[in-house]
Design an enzyme around this catalytic site. Structure first.
Site, mmCIF file in Angstrom:
data_model
loop_
_atom_site.group_PDB
_atom_site.id
_atom_site.type_symbol
_atom_site.label_atom_id
_atom_site.label_comp_id
_atom_site.label_asym_id
_atom_site.label_seq_id
_atom_site.Cartn_x
_atom_site.Cartn_y
_atom_site.Cartn_z
ATOM 1 N N LYS A 185 0.857 -1.183 0.000
ATOM 2 C CA LYS A 185 0.000 0.000 0.000
ATOM 3 C C LYS A 185 0.897 1.238 0.000
ATOM 4 O O LYS A 185 1.490 1.584 1.014
ATOM 5 C CB LYS A 185 -0.907 0.031 1.237
ATOM 6 N N GLU A 261 9.806 1.262 10.594
ATOM 7 C CA GLU A 261 10.782 2.325 10.295
ATOM 8 C C GLU A 261 10.041 3.636 10.486
ATOM 9 O O GLU A 261 9.291 4.068 9.617
ATOM 10 C CB GLU A 261 11.302 2.184 8.859
ATOM 11 N N CYS A 295 13.385 11.178 7.197
ATOM 12 C CA CYS A 295 13.400 10.735 8.595
ATOM 13 C C CYS A 295 14.797 10.925 9.187
ATOM 14 O O CYS A 295 14.951 11.050 10.396
ATOM 15 C CB CYS A 295 13.000 9.275 8.673
ATOM 16 N N GLU A 392 9.411 16.558 14.566
ATOM 17 C CA GLU A 392 10.090 16.357 13.285
ATOM 18 C C GLU A 392 9.707 17.519 12.377
ATOM 19 O O GLU A 392 8.531 17.673 12.039
ATOM 20 C CB GLU A 392 9.566 15.042 12.683
HETATM 21 P P1 NAP Z 1 2.397 8.522 7.652
HETATM 22 O O1 NAP Z 1 1.353 9.544 7.682
HETATM 23 O O2 NAP Z 1 2.623 7.714 8.868
HETATM 24 O O3 NAP Z 1 2.027 7.559 6.415
HETATM 25 C C1 NAP Z 1 2.843 6.475 6.057
HETATM 26 C C2 NAP Z 1 1.991 5.438 5.368
HETATM 27 O O4 NAP Z 1 1.031 4.952 6.299
HETATM 28 C C3 NAP Z 1 1.198 5.974 4.184
HETATM 29 O O5 NAP Z 1 1.114 4.983 3.204
HETATM 30 C C4 NAP Z 1 -0.150 6.242 4.809
HETATM 31 O O6 NAP Z 1 -1.226 6.243 3.903
HETATM 32 C C5 NAP Z 1 -0.260 5.072 5.746
HETATM 33 N N1 NAP Z 1 -1.246 5.266 6.808
HETATM 34 C C6 NAP Z 1 -1.656 6.414 7.377
HETATM 35 N N2 NAP Z 1 -2.601 6.157 8.308
HETATM 36 C C7 NAP Z 1 -2.790 4.811 8.305
HETATM 37 C C8 NAP Z 1 -3.644 3.934 9.023
HETATM 38 N N3 NAP Z 1 -4.514 4.382 9.931
HETATM 39 N N4 NAP Z 1 -3.581 2.613 8.766
HETATM 40 C C9 NAP Z 1 -2.730 2.141 7.829
HETATM 41 N N5 NAP Z 1 -1.895 2.933 7.101
HETATM 42 C C10 NAP Z 1 -1.922 4.244 7.351
HETATM 43 O O7 NAP Z 1 3.805 9.106 7.246
HETATM 44 P P2 NAP Z 1 4.156 10.028 6.009
HETATM 45 O O8 NAP Z 1 3.696 11.402 6.302
HETATM 46 O O9 NAP Z 1 3.711 9.391 4.739
HETATM 47 O O10 NAP Z 1 5.737 9.947 6.010
HETATM 48 C C11 NAP Z 1 6.517 10.732 6.823
HETATM 49 C C12 NAP Z 1 6.935 9.987 8.072
HETATM 50 O O11 NAP Z 1 7.611 8.792 7.708
HETATM 51 C C13 NAP Z 1 7.928 10.760 8.905
HETATM 52 O O12 NAP Z 1 7.624 10.618 10.257
HETATM 53 C C14 NAP Z 1 9.259 10.091 8.576
HETATM 54 O O13 NAP Z 1 10.236 10.249 9.569
HETATM 55 C C15 NAP Z 1 8.842 8.680 8.414
HETATM 56 N N6 NAP Z 1 9.837 7.933 7.617
HETATM 57 C C16 NAP Z 1 10.627 7.039 8.268
HETATM 58 C C17 NAP Z 1 11.604 6.354 7.556
HETATM 59 C C18 NAP Z 1 12.482 5.364 8.244
HETATM 60 O O14 NAP Z 1 13.120 4.585 7.543
HETATM 61 N N7 NAP Z 1 12.556 5.352 9.562
HETATM 62 C C19 NAP Z 1 11.750 6.583 6.192
HETATM 63 C C20 NAP Z 1 10.920 7.507 5.568
HETATM 64 C C21 NAP Z 1 9.951 8.179 6.300
HETATM 65 P P3 NAP Z 1 -1.818 7.657 3.352
HETATM 66 O O15 NAP Z 1 -0.809 8.142 2.404
HETATM 67 O O16 NAP Z 1 -3.094 7.286 2.734
HETATM 68 O O17 NAP Z 1 -1.971 8.545 4.542
#
Ligand code: NAP
Length: 489
Positions: A185, A261, A295, A392
């Protein structure tokens, strides 16, 4: 709408349907959703919007395909990844443009991400044929231990928008190498790179049913039934800590294997003995890679008070000289943020820091144009109580704080619930080791501003996550270890 003819061609050539069982299908919901170009705010195209029925159908396919896929010869699994590696590089220019259009990062960075994404496939193509086990004699000599490593089973992969291709290949590469089927997804804001990747894997010979890709506007509706079904055996998630916590709760019901992650709040430490040129260069990389939307981004820059002014002046000169604009244009180094909410959040964090006494050395305001631009910003005299010290930032804002002793630097760096990565700049070997050991993060950049490398284990401690992606251990996340006790030998 894309802006140039080439942009239209690149967007048009990607399928906008769901990818399931090796076929492209419309969503059972009958719905589509718009993918936006963050540099213009305009719609690029419409993509099929998966619902719960599609998720269940994809899981049926993954479950039905798991046994035959697990028996596929490892060499052939590796060769599929090798062919996909070649195809990613052959199509690097088009894929980079597609990524820039849906996510905003400058083309040069998007090209870099395609190369980085491909490297995961090369690495795990090599790992596919190195899945080994063990054989040993029990300590009492009366039985034997046979150890085998087997695929965990069908996996649910959930990825974020900030690295639309690499976060996919970092999970798909080891899952293919290990022999797991998958439902991916992708993030709602960047489904096109994931759909293009599915097509590349199909062309590279990935058997039907091994991978499904489900773009959706209903993340929870699609993922929760799968997590709670029992046939999915592994959840690999990259995204925010808040969503990670929620998914860990759901995963507990069927005691799923999980890789998480999650978010970061990276400290960047510059000691008084650091090579300041290297430290400024490292800060530019650690802060500005991916427009600050990483991140791993340096979120709190702690500089020894004796060199803080010089460091801040040099950093401000570099940040102020960056060219902000549409990522497709020549010479642009900083693209737009992903959406208006991200822009408002960054502005709010800067305003809060300024209200608490920070000085804006450069930037501190939105950029020109229709896109979600924010100017590269350096803040001095940032107070530890500022919201951006604990949040962040996810944007091109570099807050500089000061410290007076090594002990204080370590205490400040560790004063966070996150523990993904930290950066240390010093020329003192003993200090390098002392500080690296003391930092509570899964990764440390020692005199370097980038740690991401497919051949190294990427991941965090504390609330930055569980598990590692890449490196020799990356494939273990998709393998179960079975012990067979052999008696009567
Ligand atoms: P996010 O809002 O947590 O979304 C990540 C993924 O989860 C998206 O595909 C999102 O879908 C999905 N999602 C959201 N709510 C969900 C739910 N209730 N149930 C299942 N899936 C759900 O994060 P983001 O804004 O896309 O990305 C930024 C974050 O990712 C930052 O905190 C960053 O630090 C972190 N990140 C971490 C790493 C690492 O390797 N540690 C790498 C890259 C990014 P939708 O798009 O439909 O909301």
């Amino acid at each position: 709408m894309a802006v140039t003819e080439r942009e239209s061609v690149v967007v048009d050539q990607v399928s906008k349907q769901l990818f399931m069982g090796g076929q492209w299908r419309d969503a059972s919901t009958g719905r589509t959703f718009a993918v936006e170009d963050p540099s213009t705010g305009r719609t690029l195209c419409e993509v099929a919007d998966a619902g719960e029925a599609d998720a269940r159908a994809a899981l049926d396919i993954a479950a039905a395909t798991q046994d035959s896929w697990a028996k596929y010869p490892p060499r052939q699994r590796g060769e599929i990844l090798s062919r996909a590696y070649d195809l990613l590089l052959e199509r690097q220019d088009d894929l980079a443009l597609l990524m820039t259009l849906e996510m905003g990062k400058p083309l040069a960075e998007a090209k870099g991400e395609i190369a980085y994404s491909a490297e995961f496939f090369r690495w795990f193509a090599e790992e596919a044929v190195r899945i080994d086990g063990g054989y040993s004699v029990a300590p009492n000599g009366q039985s034997r231990f046979l150890l085998m490593r087997q695929p965990v089973g069908p996996c649910l992969l959930i990825t974020p928008w900030n690295f639309p291709m690499a976060m996919g290949t970092r999970k798909i590469g080891p899952a293919v190498a290990a022999g797991c089927t998958m439902v991916l997804k992708p993030a709602q804001q960047t489904p096109l790179s994931a759909l293009a990747l599915a097509d590349i894997l199909r062309e590279a010979g990935l058997p039907e049913g091994v991978l499904s890709v489900l773009p959706t506007t209903s993340a929870g509706e699609v993922s929760e039934p799968l997590i709670k079904d029992g046939r999915i055996r592994k959840l690999s998630f990259t995204g925010s800590t808040a969503v990670g916590r929620l998914l860990l709760g759901q995963a507990s019901e069927k005691v799923l294997r999980t890789s998480m992650e999650l978010g970061g709040n990276a400290p960047f430490l510059v000691f008084e003995d650091a090579d300041l040129d290297a430290a400024v260069e490292g800060a530019m990389q650690a802060k500005m890679r991916n427009i600050g939307e990483a991140c791993t981004a340096a979120n709190r820059i702690y500089v020894h008070s004796s060199v803080a002014e010089e460091f801040s002046t040099r950093l401000s000169a570099r940040m102020g000289a960056l060219t902000v604009g549409r990522g497709t244009e020549d010479g642009v180094q900083v693209g737009p943020l992903i959406d208006s909410a991200a822009l408002d959040k960054v502005q709010g964090l800067v305003d809060d820091a300024v209200e608490r006494g920070a000085r804006v050395l450069v930037g501190g305001e939105r950029g020109d144009g229709d896109g979600y631009y924010y100017r590269p910003t350096v803040l001095a005299d940032v107070q530890p109580s500022s919201k951006l010290s604990t949040t962040e930032i996810f944007g091109p804002v570099a807050p500089v704080l000061t410290f007076d002793s090594e002990e204080e630097a370590i205490t400040l760096a560790n004063d966070t619930e996150f523990g993904l990565v930290s950066y240390v700049f010093t020329q003192d070997l003993a200090r390098s080791l002392r500080v690296s050991e003391a930092l509570e993060t899964g990764m440390v950049g020692l005199n370097q501003g980038v740690v991401s490398n497919p051949a190294a284990p990427f991941g965090g401690v504390k609330q930055s996550g569980l598990g590692r992606e890449g490196g020799r251990v990356g494939i273990d996340e998709f393998l179960d270890l079975k012990y067979v006790g052999i008696g009567n030998v």
